[in-house]
Scaffold this motif. Structure first.
Motif, PDB file in Angstrom:
ATOM      1  N   VAL A 113     -16.856  -4.395   2.278  1.00  0.00           N
ATOM      2  CA  VAL A 113     -17.655  -3.959   1.132  1.00  0.00           C
ATOM      3  C   VAL A 113     -16.920  -2.846   0.388  1.00  0.00           C
ATOM      4  CG1 VAL A 113     -19.789  -2.828   0.455  1.00  0.00           C
ATOM      5  CG2 VAL A 113     -19.847  -4.659   2.129  1.00  0.00           C
ATOM      6  N   LEU A 114     -16.366  -1.908   1.137  1.00  0.00           N
ATOM      7  CA  LEU A 114     -15.638  -0.792   0.514  1.00  0.00           C
ATOM      8  C   LEU A 114     -14.458  -1.315  -0.304  1.00  0.00           C
ATOM      9  CD1 LEU A 114     -15.228   2.374   0.450  1.00  0.00           C
ATOM     10  CD2 LEU A 114     -13.502   1.966   2.194  1.00  0.00           C
ATOM     11  N   GLN A 115     -13.704  -2.239   0.296  1.00  0.00           N
ATOM     12  CA  GLN A 115     -12.532  -2.765  -0.399  1.00  0.00           C
ATOM     13  C   GLN A 115     -12.913  -3.423  -1.714  1.00  0.00           C
ATOM     14  OE1 GLN A 115     -11.039  -5.278   2.667  1.00  0.00           O
ATOM     15  NE2 GLN A 115      -9.479  -3.814   3.260  1.00  0.00           N
TER      16      GLN A 115
ATOM     17  N   LEU B  47      -5.750   3.865   2.861  1.00  0.00           N
ATOM     18  CA  LEU B  47      -6.839   3.681   3.827  1.00  0.00           C
ATOM     19  C   LEU B  47      -7.182   2.201   3.959  1.00  0.00           C
ATOM     20  CD1 LEU B  47      -8.559   5.930   5.245  1.00  0.00           C
ATOM     21  CD2 LEU B  47     -10.387   5.234   3.710  1.00  0.00           C
ATOM     22  N   ILE B  48      -7.353   1.560   2.814  1.00  0.00           N
ATOM     23  CA  ILE B  48      -7.714   0.146   2.820  1.00  0.00           C
ATOM     24  C   ILE B  48      -6.607  -0.677   3.482  1.00  0.00           C
ATOM     25  CG2 ILE B  48      -8.090  -1.851   1.328  1.00  0.00           C
ATOM     26  CD1 ILE B  48      -9.561  -0.033  -0.574  1.00  0.00           C
TER      27      ILE B  48
ATOM     28  N   GLY C   4       0.823  -1.214   0.000  1.00  0.00           N
ATOM     29  CA  GLY C   4       0.000   0.000   0.000  1.00  0.00           C
ATOM     30  C   GLY C   4       0.851   1.256   0.000  1.00  0.00           C
ATOM     31  N   VAL C   5       1.865   1.269   0.869  1.00  0.00           N
ATOM     32  CA  VAL C   5       2.739   2.445   0.958  1.00  0.00           C
ATOM     33  C   VAL C   5       3.450   2.664  -0.370  1.00  0.00           C
ATOM     34  CG1 VAL C   5       4.870   3.298   2.017  1.00  0.00           C
ATOM     35  CG2 VAL C   5       3.067   2.372   3.456  1.00  0.00           C
TER      36      VAL C   5
ATOM     37  N   VAL D 121      -6.665  10.417  -5.209  1.00  0.00           N
ATOM     38  CA  VAL D 121      -7.755   9.826  -4.432  1.00  0.00           C
ATOM     39  C   VAL D 121      -7.559   8.315  -4.355  1.00  0.00           C
ATOM     40  CG1 VAL D 121     -10.228   9.373  -4.391  1.00  0.00           C
ATOM     41  CG2 VAL D 121      -9.401  11.656  -4.907  1.00  0.00           C
ATOM     42  N   ILE D 122      -7.155   7.712  -5.480  1.00  0.00           N
ATOM     43  CA  ILE D 122      -6.895   6.272  -5.471  1.00  0.00           C
ATOM     44  C   ILE D 122      -5.781   5.950  -4.462  1.00  0.00           C
ATOM     45  CG2 ILE D 122      -6.035   4.328  -6.835  1.00  0.00           C
ATOM     46  CD1 ILE D 122      -7.409   5.483  -9.249  1.00  0.00           C
TER      47      ILE D 122
END
Lengths: 110, 864
Positions: free
Chosen positions: B492-494, B360-361, B107-108, B353-354
């Motif tokens: 659900v968001l992921q 965040l995820i 992610g980082v 934003v992505i």
């Protein structure tokens, strides 16, 4: 000398405490200073000075009676201690000595 | 008697709140005494105000109560201990640690790369200290269909502006052209910027050698970039060396610039004085020919608007009273150059934003996994509490574990970024550098790791330390505890994000292949292009003859079907415009693209002539009087057929001889625009390409033949070629890049989402261990148990699908609106993506569930 150094306001407060003798507390000291020197000081400044002087041992205090006009809260009455008197006198003597040492010629043509 | 008025209550509360309790009563007494006086003499309102004022004046260090801070003597020792225990815990559960660290690290890395990319794009041209005050002068053509901006201006413009408007501090103009550079024995191609010396004062391109104030002191001095110096002279000192441009102009190198940053909208290899060009004198009073970029330096950004307001007068002065109705002058801030010439900053904000979403995820996963893991440690917590651990100590313990993990992830992320960055640069044609030497960036990243660790660790820390000793020793939680709703929402968001990204990648790919494989209405197979350029031949007199010789030689080859030369080719259509109108037309002339082509142009490219004929070779009439339109131009003129149609171009008239099919000379992003084809101009300098249609698969042999013919011509320019189909594919670079980025990040998102799922299933199964054990004892099969656990996740993913599909459909539909020729968003495809997501999710959780279902129920049930 350094240990007994007095700020100007502190000296003023001590002198006022001496003057007021048995009725020296926050408000009366503030009023008297305003009356004598014509300068305005805030109560918090007076309180801070009184507490510092007491910490140094120049003043001591006792709790006075509570009165209706103070909403039932006590007065703290201050007195100059013997040590405080000595400091005041030292300060006065130092001034006098210095005054005496000013040559007369210094005052001419001012 | 009325009770005396009391001082404001809040003020008193405030005083008691902060004041040293030893002092508060006498202060209150004094204040009260004074308050009584104020009420009497000044009124209640004023008294309240004064009371407040005095209370506030006591709010200073002397009176504020000192709070006792007690620090356990072992405290600092304990912190070391926390980290030690954290380390032991982490190394005891290697797979968990690996999943957690790698998830965050990926992610980082993703977020860092996007951030670097975005930073680079958003700081376009910002490295010039004066960037905020530099404006580009451009014109807007006012047409009935709206305004059309064009950015080329006239040579005399800047001098005139400077003399007319004293608020302009400095001006500069420049144009960049491809030139042939000859050294003693070598020849190079280079981008030369013809400019005023002011351009180096206005723009800050750092100089390595030479001095801004001295370069260009004479007209035969040139400044080159470091990269160019290396290319031309190797390791020799470039200063004082002589270079020749286009066989004619000689310059001495007098300065070297640092390489031009990639995020500069001005790109060039060398700079020479514009005044040294031969036709400078002739053009210096020419207000008809526009070909350069003009820049002005203003005292501040706000004066641009005032200056723009004065331009109509200026236009009237130069071109006459009617011109301001047809033309505007505008000022384009240099800082907007990115959006105008390079890209679209909207895409960048979307990418940011992505990036935030991915981070965040990833952090949420981290929390999920840590919570799931820490549930297994309930007994440890119980034991620690029994031995007198305070809640705060447990919180420290969990947070230090999280911080340790996060810092490790950030460090790995930094390393991954540095490893991946060169490949990214290569893949996407960028020149990103990770500014590791910038201490601020490091501090930022490390504090990010600390912060993330703190927040990710805080949930399990506060949640688990809350339980009573008995509860934790029994290792049992009430079923509804632990934010199930929140965690489900995050899953659900992921998956919504993942489905969106994969669906987008597939749709971008579909559109791209649609454009690349679309029928362009010309033949792009088996066509070889050879660029010519103005400088290819030394003199202009025999140009025509020499070009004809070349074309004839090519045609003699049995495998070359057809040869043509033209000013433009599809896929490279520079903005040539002219004003035309149908003969007898009353309205304003129309602005239309035009091109020069020879007789074989349509035949070579396989463009169909729908009506009329192609140009006749050697027809003197066609040379001056014939035009062929495309269908779009016919429509623009409102013509039905080509019978007796004449267009009027001011000085001359052209007979319409043919109608060509609308072929796509530009990207399918744009609708086919009207164009006029004129037969080869008297001067062959306008032909920039030779095009050959071949009929052999032996490309090597063909290229050798072409090169040999080219060498025989002895143009002094190296042989260069490309295939038409490659050239067409190059028009879609932006889409290609977007596809690459979205694909990469879909992969990252789905990987991270699966890790989240893994954590969640681990957590759920942990909580349902006993239930599974009981079901097994009562005879449930592994399959049944798998189904039972899988059902919940399936529902979650179906829910994501329900959210993602309409949203994705809508967003992609909007994106496709930019294309004149486009595909439709395929809902079935999106649903298919959903099924794939479901499949991957099932795969992820099956692993966990099967392990749980196969476990011996004795293990899970024996402590009851």
């Amino acid at each position: 000398m350094k240990g007994t150094n007095l700020g100007e306001l502190q000296e003023l407060v001590m002198l006022t405490v001496g003057m007021l003798y048995d009725d020296a507390y926050g408000v009366s000291i503030k009023d008297e200073i305003e009356k004598q020197s014509g300068r305005r000081v805030t109560l918090s400044t007076i309180h801070a000075a009184l507490n510092r002087l007491e910490d140094k041992g120049y003043l001591n205090s006792r709790m006075g009676g509570a009165s209706e006009e103070r909403g039932g809260r006590p007065k703290r009455l201050f007195r100059v201690t013997a040590y405080g008197k000595q400091v005041l006198e030292e300060s006065r003597q130092m001034r006098n000595r210095m005054w005496d040492l000013i040559p007369r010629i210094a005052w001419r043509n001012i | 008697m009325q009770p005396p008025k009391q001082p404001p209550r809040h003020a008193q509360q405030f005083l008691r709140g902060f004041c040293d309790p030893d002092l508060v009563s006498e202060i209150e007494g004094d204040l009260y005494e004074m308050y009584r006086g104020w009420v009497l003499h000044k009124g209640c309102r004023k008294a309240d105000f004064l009371y407040w004022l005095h209370v506030l004046s006591f709010f200073r260090p002397y009176f504020i109560a000192k709070r006792k801070v007690t620090l356990h003597p072992n405290h600092s020792l304990m912190i070391k201990n926390y980290f030690f225990i954290a380390y032991r815990n982490l190394s005891k559960h290697k797979s968990f640690t690996l999943i957690n660290i790698s998830g965050l690290a990926i992610g980082v890395t993703a977020a860092l790369i996007i951030a670097l990319y975005a930073f680079n794009e958003l700081t376009y041209d910002r490295f010039h200290p004066l960037a905020d005050r530099i404006f580009m002068v451009y014109k807007e053509r006012i047409t009935p269909n709206g305004v059309q901006p064009t950015y080329d201006t006239w040579l005399p413009l800047t001098a005139r502006l400077e003399s007319e408007y004293p608020e302009i501090e400095m001006t500069a103009h420049s144009f960049v052209d491809n030139v042939r550079v000859s050294l003693d024995d070598k020849q190079f191609e280079a981008e030369a910027m013809f400019a005023d010396p002011e351009i180096l004062k206005m723009f800050n391109f750092p100089q390595v050698e030479g001095n801004v104030d001295h370069v260009f002191s004479s007209l035969n001095e040139a400044v080159i970039t470091e990269e160019t110096a290396q290319k031309f002279f190797g390791d020799e000192d470039p200063l004082g060396k002589t270079i020749t441009l286009d066989f004619a102009l000689q310059y001495t190198v007098s300065g070297v610039l640092a390489d031009i940053p990639q995020n500069s909208s001005l790109q060039f290899d060398l700079v020479v004085p514009i005044k040294s060009t031969p036709d400078y004198q002739e053009l210096s009073e020419n207000w008809g020919s526009s070909f350069l970029s003009s820049y002005v330096l203003l005292p501040d950004a706000s004066s641009a608007e005032r200056l723009e307001a004065k331009f109509p007068d200026f236009i009237a002065q130069v071109w006459g009273e009617d011109e301001p109705q047809k033309t505007n002058f505008k000022l384009l801030p240099l800082t907007d150059a990115y959006d105008t010439f390079v890209g679209d900053s909207h895409n960048i904000y979307v990418l940011l934003v992505i990036a935030i979403g991915i981070i965040l995820i990833a952090s949420v996963n981290f929390m999920n996994l840590s919570t799931a893991r820490s549930l297994e440690r309930m007994r440890e917590i119980g034991m620690r509490k029994t031995f007198g651990a305070r809640r705060s100590q447990l919180i420290y313990q969990f947070i230090s574990e999280a911080v340790l993990l996060c810092l490790a992830s950030v460090l790995i992320g930094i390393m991954l970024t540095m490893i991946i960055l060169p490949y990214f640069n290569q893949q996407f044609g960028t020149a990103l550098v990770f500014p590791l030497s910038d201490i601020r960036v490091l501090i930022l990243l490390i504090s990010f790791g600390l912060l993330l660790g703190f927040f990710s660790g805080s949930y399990p820390a506060f949640f688990l330390s809350r339980f009573k000793i008995i509860q934790s020793l029994r290792g049992k939680l009430r079923s509804k505890q632990g934010g199930i709703g929140l965690r489900n929402a995050l899953v659900v968001l992921q998956f919504t994000v993942s489905i969106f990204l994969i669906g987008s990648a597939l749709t971008v790919w579909q559109q791209l292949s649609f454009m690349q494989n679309a029928d362009m209405a010309f033949d792009k197979e088996n066509i070889i292009l050879m660029p010519l350029g103005l400088g290819s031949f030394e003199g202009s007199a025999q140009d025509s003859a020499r070009l004809e010789v070349f074309k004839t030689q090519l045609l003699a080859h049995p495998d070359i079907v057809s040869v043509s030369s033209s000013s433009h080719i599809p896929s490279d259509w520079a903005g040539w415009f002219t004003f035309v109108q149908p003969k007898g037309w009353e309205g304003d002339p129309m602005r239309m693209r035009y091109t020069f082509a020879d007789a074989a142009y349509f035949q070579t490219l396989g463009i169909e002539i729908q009506e009329g004929r192609m140009f006749h070779e050697d027809s003197q009439n066609d040379r001056n009087e014939a035009v062929i339109l495309n269908e779009a131009a016919m429509q623009a003129f409102g013509w039905e057929n080509i019978e007796n149609k004449v267009i009027d171009m001011g000085r001359s008239e052209y007979q319409l001889v043919g109608l060509a099919e609308d072929y796509h000379f530009e990207s399918l992003r744009n609708e086919v625009a009207p164009i006029l084809h004129f037969y080869r101009a008297p001067d062959n300098g306008v032909h920039n390409y030779v095009t050959a249609r071949i009929q052999t698969k032996d490309y090597r042999g063909m290229l050798n033949f072409l090169e040999a013919q080219w060498e025989a011509l002895n143009t002094g320019r190296p042989f260069d070629f490309s295939f038409m189909d490659e050239q067409v594919a190059r028009m879609y670079e932006a889409e290609d890049r977007l596809l690459g980025i979205v694909t990469a990040f879909s992969g990252v998102a789905i990987a991270i989402a699966c890790m989240g799922l893994l954590g969640l299933s681990q957590y759920t199964l942990q909580k349902r261990r006993k239930e599974i054990g009981i079901r097994k004892v009562l005879g449930a099969s592994v399959g049944k148990i798998l189904l039972m656990v899988g059902r919940d996740f399936t529902l979650l993913i179906l829910l994501s699908l329900l959210i993602a599909v309409p949203f994705t459909y809508w967003l992609l539909h909007e994106w496709l609106q930019d294309f004149a020729y486009r595909i439709e968003v395929n809902v079935l495809l999106l649903a298919g993506v959903g099924s794939v997501a479901l499949f991957i999710a099932w795969l992820t959780i099956s692993f966990q569930s099967i392990k749980a279902a196969q476990a011996n129920p004795v293990d899970s049930l024996r402590d009851e």
